[in-house]
Each structure stands twice: as C-alpha cells, then as structure tokens.
Design a protein around this motif. Structure first.
Motif, short mmCIF file in Angstrom:
data_model
loop_
_atom_site.label_atom_id
_atom_site.label_comp_id
_atom_site.label_asym_id
_atom_site.label_seq_id
_atom_site.Cartn_x
_atom_site.Cartn_y
_atom_site.Cartn_z
N SER A 76 0.84 -1.19 0.00
CA SER A 76 0.00 0.00 0.00
C SER A 76 0.87 1.25 0.00
O SER A 76 2.01 1.23 0.49
CB SER A 76 -0.92 0.00 1.21
OG SER A 76 -0.15 0.01 2.41
N LEU A 77 0.36 2.32 -0.54
CA LEU A 77 1.13 3.56 -0.69
C LEU A 77 0.31 4.75 -0.22
O LEU A 77 -0.86 4.90 -0.58
CB LEU A 77 1.51 3.77 -2.17
CG LEU A 77 2.09 5.14 -2.54
CD1 LEU A 77 3.46 5.34 -1.89
CD2 LEU A 77 2.19 5.29 -4.05
N ILE A 78 0.94 5.60 0.60
CA ILE A 78 0.40 6.93 0.90
C ILE A 78 1.18 7.90 0.02
O ILE A 78 2.34 8.19 0.28
CB ILE A 78 0.56 7.27 2.39
CG1 ILE A 78 -0.26 6.31 3.24
CG2 ILE A 78 0.13 8.71 2.64
CD1 ILE A 78 -0.12 6.54 4.73
N ASP A 79 0.56 8.34 -1.05
CA ASP A 79 1.25 9.14 -2.06
C ASP A 79 1.31 10.60 -1.60
O ASP A 79 0.55 11.45 -2.05
CB ASP A 79 0.49 9.02 -3.39
CG ASP A 79 1.29 9.61 -4.54
OD1 ASP A 79 2.46 9.97 -4.32
OD2 ASP A 79 0.74 9.72 -5.65
N GLY A 189 4.25 16.21 1.30
CA GLY A 189 3.59 16.17 2.60
C GLY A 189 4.43 15.64 3.73
O GLY A 189 4.22 16.01 4.89
N ILE A 190 5.40 14.78 3.43
CA ILE A 190 6.20 14.19 4.50
C ILE A 190 7.06 15.23 5.23
O ILE A 190 7.55 14.99 6.32
CB ILE A 190 7.10 13.06 3.94
CG1 ILE A 190 7.52 12.11 5.06
CG2 ILE A 190 8.29 13.63 3.20
CD1 ILE A 190 8.19 10.84 4.57
N THR A 234 -4.06 23.08 8.12
CA THR A 234 -4.15 22.83 6.68
C THR A 234 -3.30 21.64 6.25
O THR A 234 -3.53 21.06 5.18
CB THR A 234 -3.71 24.10 5.90
OG1 THR A 234 -4.49 25.21 6.34
CG2 THR A 234 -3.89 23.93 4.41
N ILE A 235 -2.34 21.27 7.08
CA ILE A 235 -1.46 20.15 6.76
C ILE A 235 -2.25 18.88 6.47
O ILE A 235 -1.85 18.05 5.66
CB ILE A 235 -0.47 19.92 7.94
CG1 ILE A 235 0.58 21.02 7.93
CG2 ILE A 235 0.17 18.55 7.90
CD1 ILE A 235 1.40 21.11 9.17
N LEU A 242 -5.66 12.44 7.90
CA LEU A 242 -4.85 12.22 9.09
C LEU A 242 -3.87 11.06 8.95
O LEU A 242 -2.90 10.97 9.70
CB LEU A 242 -5.77 11.95 10.29
CG LEU A 242 -6.68 13.12 10.72
CD1 LEU A 242 -7.61 12.67 11.83
CD2 LEU A 242 -5.84 14.31 11.17
N SER A 243 -4.09 10.18 7.99
CA SER A 243 -3.22 9.01 7.84
C SER A 243 -1.79 9.39 7.47
O SER A 243 -0.87 8.59 7.65
CB SER A 243 -3.79 8.05 6.79
OG SER A 243 -3.84 8.68 5.52
N MET A 244 -1.61 10.59 6.96
CA MET A 244 -0.27 11.02 6.56
C MET A 244 0.58 11.45 7.75
O MET A 244 1.80 11.51 7.67
CB MET A 244 -0.36 12.19 5.57
CG MET A 244 0.94 12.49 4.85
SD MET A 244 0.79 13.85 3.70
CE MET A 244 0.54 15.24 4.82
N LEU A 245 -0.06 11.73 8.90
CA LEU A 245 0.66 12.30 10.03
C LEU A 245 1.74 11.36 10.57
O LEU A 245 2.78 11.81 11.05
CB LEU A 245 -0.32 12.67 11.15
CG LEU A 245 -1.32 13.78 10.81
CD1 LEU A 245 -2.23 14.06 12.00
CD2 LEU A 245 -0.60 15.05 10.37
#
Length: 715
Positions: A76-79, A189-190, A234-235, A242-245
């Motif tokens: 799986s990928l968080i792009d 985003g990272i 806004t992040i 929220l999964s990117m946090l």
C-alpha cells in the motif's frame, strides 16, 4: 568636505556599485549554469514521480498500491507527493526534459532570491554589508547541488524560505501561509514536521511575548495567530487526511543502512573543512553555517537579545542535522533567521580607516574566486543536453521495449524508478526505493538475490521472474546466476546485464542469447590477442547489440577497438564519435579517437583528442593519457614536449610503473640531453627486468654503454 571624507564617500559609492553588480552577476551566472546543465541521474526518484503522474493521468486515480511491481502481496502507498507527480508529468508531457531543466532553474533562482530578500530586508543603506553578501553566497552555493535533483524537496526548500520571510519581514501577508501550506502538504507532505516547527516557533514566541507584556491583542495580532493556526491545520487537507501524520516517523527501521542520504552524519564530518582550489564542498559550507549558528546563539545570549523563535528553530534544525545527511539543507534554512539577526549587519568598521579598503578589496576578491571555483568544479564537462543516459540502464530498457515480450523483471532497487517509468505497463519490476511503500525485508530480498546464489534460488522459486537485470559490476551475481542454466544472458549496456528465463521466454532466449560476449569481462577484453576469426564473430554479435542500443559506450569502444585492429580507421572513428556524442563529459570516446588517429599517423589530431580526454579524466587515469601524449609528440619529433608529458605520466618510484615505462622515460630524457637523469633511470629499469628476459636486459645495457661512450668522447 575634507579629502578624507571625500575619499570615504567615493569608496562607499564603489562598494555600493560592487554589491549591486555582484548580486546581479551571481543570479545571472548561476541561472545560466542551471539552464545549461542537463537532467541526469543523481538517483532515479524523478522517474518514479513521472510514473506516478502518468498513472494519475491514465486512470484519474492516485497511486494507492505498488501498481508497477509484481511483489506479493502488493504494497500500500500513501502518495504524499501526488501533486508534485502530477505537475512534473504534465510539464514533461508539454516540454520534455528541457521543461524540467527550466523548471529546476526557476525554483533555484526563486529560492536564493528569497534568501537574498530575507538577508537584505531592513538594510538602511544601498550598500550591502560584507556579512550579508557572504551569507548570501554561502546559501547560494550550498543549494546548487541539492536542487539539481528534480524531486519534491525543491518546493519544500522554497516554502521554508518563503514562510520565514513572511513571518519575519512581511507579517502583513501571513494570511497567505494557509495557502502555502496547502500546496506544501500536497507537493511534499512528509515534510510537514518542518512546517509545524516554523509555525510553532513563531506562534510560541508570540504567545510568550504577549503574556509577558500583558498587552491586549490587536486586530493584526489576531490575524497573525489565526493564520498560523489555520496553516498548521491545513497540513491535513490532502487526499490522505490524518493518515499522513504518522508517515515521517514510520520509515523502515534500518533504511539508513542502505540509503546514503538517510545515514546519520558522523561528528567527524561535522568538524571537517575541505577546499579544493578555493572551492569548498557542500559539507564545509554547512559546517561553516553550523559554527556561525552556535556563535550566534552565544552572541545573542551575551547581548540578551536571544529570540525564542530563533532558538527553537536552531534547536530543531540541529536535531534534523544530526539525524541524517538528508536534512543538511533544512538545517541551514532553519538557522537563517538566527544568522541574519546576528551577523547581517557586521562589516569592517572595526578595522582602521586606512586598512578598511584593503580588507574590503581582499574580501571582494574572495567573493569572486570562491563561487567561480565552486561553479567551475560543479558544472565543468557538461553531459549530453538536455538529458543524459549516464548511469542509467537505458540499453536494457531499449532491448525490452524492442522485443515487447512483457513480463516480470527482478531489478536492482536503485534503478527501479527509471525502469518502471520506461517499462510499465508492459513489464512490472520488483521494487524501487519508495521506502514509504517497501520495507527492509523487501530491499534485502532484492539485494541478496543479486549477490547470493541461495537467495537468488529462493527468489526464483517464489516468483519465477521472466527477466533478471543485475549491475554489470556485480561479479558475485555472475557466479550466482551460473547455477541456474535456465537463465540466459541476452543483453547488456554500460550499467546492467539482462538475463531471460528460457523456460518462460524461450523465443527471446533462443534469438538473443549472447554466446560470444561475456558482459562482465568485456571491459577488460584485449582484442589484439584474439584470432582474426574470433574477432570477426565477436564483431557480429556486438553489432547486434549496437543496433538495439547505439549509444552504448562499452559496445562502441570494443567495436572501435576491433575495427582499429583491422585498420578500418574511418569505421572505427564513427564508433568513437558515438561515445563522444552520448557521453561528452567522459574521456573514453576521446581516448579511442586518439588511438585510432595515432594508428593512422594523424598525430596532431590525436594530440587534440588526448588533450580533450585529459581535461575529463580523473587524477589516476591521467598517467595513461600522458603516456599516449608522449608517444604522439615523439612520433612528431617534438622531443621536449614528449619528455615533459612522460615525466608527468611515469613516476619511476611508483609500483604502478614497470621497467618498460621507466625505460621509455629514460629514452625521452636522453633525447633532450638529460644524460645524468637518463642513466639513473636506465639503472632503475635494469633492476626491475626479470633475469629470464635477456632481450630487455641487453637493450638497456646497450643504451647505457652508448650513453657512457658518448659522455667519454665529449670529455
């Protein structure tokens, strides 16, 4: 006005004029360097970004899995860089690599432009202080190498400086921060923790000062706080929410062991300062700014002018710097406010009035020499423009796309980005280096399969890949693959060698098997030792490879050498020119051209080719070129030039040079009347000749006697 005041005013005008011209020239020169420098491989991340953008363009969906890979189960990928991928793909579709070159130059100039605006803000005089210029140059040079890579960090660096500039010098525009952050979170985003550090530092300082002073909040204050609060929220406004946090903190545990830029920076590296002909390396610039930041903190404490925001930024920047080499640029950008506040206004006022012009003149010379040396080293010997295949498995890709067999390819992860861009959807690879998707075990599985026979056997049993592409320099794979006869070598280029599964792809294996060429040994092949019949057969197989990938330097070099042996000079020269055209920055094509021209008695032209090769060669490779220069000069009876060239190429006290080289140097010395040196060198050569080699012993002894007899007759 007194004469002294008149001189001082005139000098100030000159200083102001110099600073303006200098800044304009710096932008112009670095901009031209960027615009004239091609896209080439620093890593292959650019191409997996292009692949992700193409996937979105074709499907209308963001990549959510390892769509380009045959790995099981799918990853799986968080792009987190989806917007960057869409942007670069659209740009590439419109303008190709030239468009990427222009984009990269614009981002670099915009970033250093903001750095300059930050440093110059608040200057009351038209003349920039020496410290301002020095800091600007250090920042401008430190960003050059990192911004050559077209990756999402280009936007992160730009947004870091832009955010700091607005927060420090343009607070009336802080309402733009939520918009900037929205773009930032979707482009890269990272990097959001860096944004939070910046906003948190200034928000924390504001709250501390507000309660300390006890003043009621004004409308401007409320806008400031609200803008920062909204920007921080806004992040999360990305397709991943929220999964990117958790992403920056969930990379594979051992990723720093196999990705260089994620390795911690050793303390010794942070205390080293290296210059080469006035040019510092990037680590030296970073270390200089590190020292200045520590001095700046101490200076602010002593003066009781230490700002909370600057302290927080410095502390977080230091943590990032110690964590990984990848964060060197983040460090220098986050300490920009501290350095600007503490050093920007420094000048040579502490120097006496009479010495001040001398100090400023010396400083001005350094401002010119250091960037000039740095740019010359960085941008010399330009590769093919606007894109160079250097370091990329372009030949493997050309072959696979030509045969159109489709299937799975076990690949070196380091080249995965380029391979997926060029091969998908007809072929799927195993993995690239998107370590937010793959993990340590995946990398280990791929890396060991290309070096260890047991691991390779396990991989084949599990996946039965249709093709295996291994680095050409990996001799361990050569021995490992030999235990699996069903895999047949079918192609190679300058970087990789390709094997096909004869069970799954029998026609490819039968039609394209390389029976005479061993790619792993081809670079060391001595074509002059081969029988004529074998040379002819080898030429035929090489030509088959050449037809698929005409730019291959290795193939062209061996073909040119074979044609040289058969004295087909014009045909050989065409292969040398192909190498030069594809890799103009490398000496190999010029060396082949020189050998061909020398063999055809065109020694002046050979000298020109050798001179071109010399300017592109490494220090260790130059000795061989000097020996070739000696031969050409000697053939043209330029004995002084021949002696000087061989003197640079042969060190008689180095174990790299045998008695033949020393004998040639002795002969060259004797030809220019250096009898004493020649005799000494002949003695050294005689000491190295094996006892069984009577021919060489007699030759050296005979010349020694002639020299001695000649000296006696003169006496």
């Amino acid at each position: 006005m007194t004469p002294f005041r008149l001189r001082s005013t005139f000098f100030s005008i000159q200083q102001a004029l110099f600073s303006r011209i200098y800044v304009v020239a710096f932008f112009a020169v670095t901009g031209c360097c960027y615009l004239s420098w091609p896209i080439l491989m620093g890593d292959t991340d650019l191409w997996f970004h292009l692949s992700g953008g193409r996937y979105f363009s074709d499907t209308g969906l963001l990549p959510a899995t390892s769509y380009f890979s045959f790995i099981e189960p799918a990853k799986s990928l968080i792009d987190y860089y989806w917007l960057f991928q869409v942007f670069v793909f659209k740009l590439f579709s419109l303008a190709g690599y030239q468009g990427l070159v222009i984009f990269r130059a614009i981002v670099y100039l915009a970033t250093i432009g903001l750095v300059f605006a930050y440093l110059a803000s608040g200057e009351k005089k038209a003349t920039l202080q020496p410290a301002t210029l020095a800091l600007f140059v250090l920042y401008g040079l430190s960003l050059i190498l990192r911004l050559q890579l077209v990756r999402p960090h280009l936007f992160s660096y730009l947004f870091i400086v832009l955010s700091l500039y607005l927060l420090e010098h343009k607070r009336g525009f802080v309402f733009l921060l939520p918009i900037i952050t929205l773009a930032w979170a979707n482009l890269h985003g990272i990097e959001y923790p860096v944004a939070l550090v910046i906003y948190g530092a200034y928000l924390g300082e504001f709250i501390f000062e507000h309660f300390k002073n006890g003043k009621p909040a004004t409308r401007t204050d409320k806008v400031f706080v609200l803008s920062l609060a909204v920007a921080m929220g806004t992040i999360c406004l990305t397709p991943h929410g929220l999964s990117m946090l958790a992403l920056p903190f969930s990379l594979p545990a051992h990723v720093s062991l196999y990705i260089d830029e994620l390795q911690p920076v050793p303390l010794a590296q942070l205390t080293s300062f290296r210059f080469a002909a006035f040019a510092p390396d990037v680590q030296t610039i970073v270390n200089t700014l590190l020292v200045l930041s520590c001095v700046g903190i101490a200076r602010a404490v002593v003066a009781q002018k230490l700002r909370l925001s600057h302290t927080l930024l410095w502390a977080c920047a230091l943590i990032l710097l110690l964590r990984a080499a990848r964060f060197r640029i983040e460090f220098i950008l986050l300490v920009l406010p501290l350095l600007s506040a503490q050093f920007r206004s420094m000048s040579f006022d502490f120097v006496g009035a009479k010495l001040r012009p001398v100090c400023l003149a010396a400083f001005g010379i350094l401002l010119i020499l250091v960037p000039a040396a740095f740019l010359q080293q960085t941008f010399s010997s330009r590769p093919k423009y606007p894109f160079s295949n250097r370091g990329l498995p372009a030949g493997i890709v050309a072959f696979l796309n030509e045969v159109q067999a489709g299937g799975t390819v076990l690949n070196d992860p380091g080249y995965g980005g380029y391979l997926q861009w060029r091969l998908f959807p007809r072929y799927t690879i195993f993995m690239d280096l998107q370590m937010s998707m793959f993990d340590d075990a995946d990398f280990f599985e791929a890396a060991t399969a290309l070096t260890d026979s047991a691991a390779l056997g396990n991989f084949i049993s599990k996946y039965q890949p249709d093709f295996i592409s291994s680095p050409l320099a990996e001799q361990r794979f050569r021995h490992a693959i030999g235990q699996f006869p069903e895999y047949v070598c079918v192609f190679y280029d300058d970087i990789q060698v390709l094997y096909a599964n004869s069970t799954r792809k029998p026609k490819i294996a039968a039609d394209h098997a390389l029976r005479l060429i061993d790619p792993f040994q081809l670079g060391d092949l001595e074509v002059a030792t081969l029988p004529r019949a074998q040379q002819a057969a080898l030429t035929g197989e090489l030509m088959r490879v050449h037809e698929t990938y005409p730019e291959g330097a290795l193939t062209n070099y061996v073909l040119g050498s074979l044609l040289l042996e058969s004295q087909q000079f014009d045909a050989a020269l065409r292969h040398a020119q192909k190498i030069i055209d594809a890799f103009p920055e490398a000496p190999k094509g010029y060396l082949l051209r020189a050998d061909i021209l020398a063999a055809s008695k065109r020694h002046p032209d050979a000298l020109a080719a050798l001179t071109a090769a010399l300017g592109r060669a490494t220090v260790t490779a130059r000795a061989d070129i000097f020996k070739r220069l000696w031969f050409c000069h000697a053939q043209m009876e330029n004995y002084v030039a021949a002696y000087k060239a061989l003197k640079k190429g042969v060190n008689p006290f180095s174990m790299r040079h045998g008695y033949e080289d020393i004998f040639n140097l002795a002969s060259a010395a004797l030809m220019v009347g250096k009898a004493e040196e020649g005799q000494m060198l002949l003695k050294l050569a005689a000491q190295q000749v094996p006892a069984a080699n009577m021919e060489w012993s007699q030759r050296i002894a005979g010349i020694s006697r002639l020299v001695a007899t000649s000296e006696e007759s003169i006496d």
